[in-house]
Enzyme design. Sequence first.
Site, PDB file in Angstrom:
ATOM      1  N   SER A 136     -49.528 -53.444 -28.815  1.00  0.00           N
ATOM      2  CA  SER A 136     -49.794 -52.021 -28.655  1.00  0.00           C
ATOM      3  C   SER A 136     -51.002 -51.841 -27.749  1.00  0.00           C
ATOM      4  CB  SER A 136     -50.085 -51.382 -30.018  1.00  0.00           C
ATOM      5  OG  SER A 136     -50.589 -50.072 -29.885  1.00  0.00           O
ATOM      6  N   TYR A 149     -55.126 -50.637 -38.380  1.00  0.00           N
ATOM      7  CA  TYR A 149     -54.031 -50.837 -37.426  1.00  0.00           C
ATOM      8  C   TYR A 149     -54.532 -51.542 -36.171  1.00  0.00           C
ATOM      9  CZ  TYR A 149     -50.395 -49.738 -34.029  1.00  0.00           C
ATOM     10  OH  TYR A 149     -49.430 -49.832 -33.052  1.00  0.00           O
TER      11      TYR A 149
END
Length: 274
Positions: A136, A149
Site C-alpha cells: 500500500s 495499519y
Amino acid sequence: MSAVLLTGAGSGIGAATALRLERSGHRVFAAVHDPHDGEILAKQSSDALSVHQVDVTNAESVRALIAEVDAALGEQGLDAVVNVAGEGVAGPLELLPIDSLRHQLDVNVVGTVAVTQLALPLLRRGTPGRVVFVGSMGGLVSVQLAGAYHASKYAVEAIADAWRQELAPDGIAVSLVEPGPVSTPLWAKAIQTLDRLPASDRYAERVDAFRESLRKASKNGASPHKVAETIEHALTSAHPRTRYPIGAAAVVVPKIRRLIPDRLFDKAAQRVTS
C-alpha cells in the site's frame, strides 16, 4: 495454463484479481476467509478457479491450504503466489486494544509470510515462480489514527525487499504492488474498528473526521480492477518490476514525503485526517 495461488480472494482486490486471472486462462487457487464470499466467487467463475477456505493467522489452516494445492497440482509446479489477504485496523494507538494490533500484524504480516514460506517448494517444482505482495501507499507514508495499519504495510515493504534478494538466486521474481486508495470493503471494516473504540473526548473530533475520510476513500477510491490488471502484469511480464505504485497519490505523495521536513508533513497530514 499457469497455476496461481491467491489469498484474500473473497472480495475487493483479491476477488477482482482471481476472476481476471481465471478469465485470462490461468488456473486459480482462490483462498478466502469467509465461506459465503467463496460461494459468491465460485458462482462467477469456471472450473479453472477453485475456492479454498483459509485463516492465514492459523498455522494448521495454512498448512491445509498448501496441502490441498499440492495435491491438486500433482507433478505440476505452482507458478505464482499472490498475497492479497489483509485487514485495516483504525484508531489512535493510545486507545487501540493490544489484541487488535496483534491481529492486524498477524493477518497482514505473519499470515503473508506463513503462506509464502509453505508455497515456496511448490514454486521451485517447475520453472521459477513469482511472488507478489499487495502492499500500500500506506507502507511508505503514515498518518494519524492508522498507525497499526501503516505498521503492517511498512513491514510488508521490508519483507518484500528481503525476499526479493533471498529468492533471486533461485530465479523467483518478487514484486510489490503499492496502491493508493482503492474502493474495497476494507474501509468499511476499518470504520467498524473505529466504532468499537472506547469513548474519548481527547480524540473524539479527530476520530469523527477520520471516519468520514474513510467513507470518502471507500466511495472515491480507484477500482480494484485496476489493481488486478497490475497484478496480472507482474505475473506475466517477461521483466516484472520490483514495485508497482498505482494511482497518482501512490506516485506523488511518497516522493513529497521524502522531500519535506517531518513537522511540515505532519501539519499537511492533519488537514487531511482531521
